[in-house]
Design an enzyme around this catalytic site. Structure first.
Site, PDB file in Angstrom:
ATOM      1  N   ASP A  11       0.870  -1.156   0.000  1.00  0.00           N
ATOM      2  CA  ASP A  11       0.000   0.000   0.000  1.00  0.00           C
ATOM      3  C   ASP A  11       0.921   1.225   0.000  1.00  0.00           C
ATOM      4  O   ASP A  11       2.110   1.121   0.331  1.00  0.00           O
ATOM      5  CB  ASP A  11      -0.892  -0.031   1.242  1.00  0.00           C
ATOM      6  CG  ASP A  11      -1.708   1.223   1.408  1.00  0.00           C
ATOM      7  OD1 ASP A  11      -2.387   1.626   0.448  1.00  0.00           O
ATOM      8  OD2 ASP A  11      -1.657   1.816   2.500  1.00  0.00           O
ATOM      9  N   ASP A  13      -0.074   5.169   0.949  1.00  0.00           N
ATOM     10  CA  ASP A  13      -0.296   6.115   2.042  1.00  0.00           C
ATOM     11  C   ASP A  13      -0.459   5.388   3.367  1.00  0.00           C
ATOM     12  O   ASP A  13      -1.337   4.541   3.531  1.00  0.00           O
ATOM     13  CB  ASP A  13      -1.548   6.948   1.752  1.00  0.00           C
ATOM     14  CG  ASP A  13      -1.424   7.686   0.421  1.00  0.00           C
ATOM     15  OD1 ASP A  13      -0.546   8.545   0.324  1.00  0.00           O
ATOM     16  OD2 ASP A  13      -2.192   7.386  -0.506  1.00  0.00           O
TER      17      ASP A  13
END
Length: 216
Positions: A11, A13
């Site tokens: 991922d 952020d």
């Protein structure tokens, strides 16, 4: 504990970089512009979800497209204002991996994801964004697409996530999950391994794949 994998899926952020302050600034402004109360916004799950889904939960269908374009513009414009900051261990961990063994899988749009990644000097060879899928996290589609683009069996992939929605997506894809307690408390995260951030881990590339270990 040692985790063996052929590919690592990150991922963005909250995992590789922090955009939390920027997200709060931009979504607060967005809510004011669209007349959404703090109470209404608080009832909607935000972190780890595509902006289109968030907007759809808050606005009439005819307003969603314009609202999504607006929040994207606000967040892209905010990147130079400290909108993306590398998290501990990110640069070192990625530097230890061959470019064809990892991908970034984000709920952000491609334009926003590339702006944030470029700001912190991360240039993934493989990037899967909200623009590439029809169903975002917690659906497994984004992670399954990344595995397919890397040519790796999903069962041989490890997902690195900070958000419950992303971890659910990784589990649904049949992948090993590593949770980073950067935006949630450790007890809120369900994963095969939970650590503070990427600085807690090391990666060793071998002929058989990648071995991930907890430092110390």
């Amino acid at each position: 504990m040692t985790i063996h994998a052929d590919a690592l899926l990150f991922d963005n952020d909250g995992t590789l970089l922090s955009s939390l302050a920027s997200v709060e600034r931009c979504w607060t402004r967005w809510c004011v512009e669209y007349g959404i109360t703090a109470e209404a916004f608080a009832r909607v799950g935000l972190h780890g979800r595509p902006a289109a889904e968030i907007a759809a939960d808050l606005l009439p269908a005819e307003a969603v497209s314009g609202a999504v374009a607006r929040i994207e513009q606000l967040e892209v414009d905010d990147v130079p204002n400290g909108g993306a900051v590398l998290l501990p261990g990110t640069a070192e961990f990625l530097a230890s991996l061959p470019a064809d063994r990892w991908a970034v899988v984000t709920s952000a749009t491609r334009r926003l994801a590339e702006a944030r990644l470029d700001a912190v000097g991360i240039l993934p060879k493989t990037l899967v964004t909200a623009d590439d899928v029809t169903r975002g996290k917690p659906d497994p589609e984004p992670y399954l697409l990344a595995a397919r683009e890397l040519g790796v069996d999903p069962a041989r992939c490890v997902v690195f996530e900070d958000a419950p929605a992303g971890l659910r997506a990784g589990r649904a894809a049949g992948m090993t999950t590593v949770a980073l307690a950067t935006t949630h408390e450790a007890h809120e995260l369900t994963a095969d391994l939970v650590v503070d951030d990427l600085s807690a881990l090391s990666a060793l590339v071998t002929a058989a794949g990648v071995e991930i270990q907890v430092r110390g």
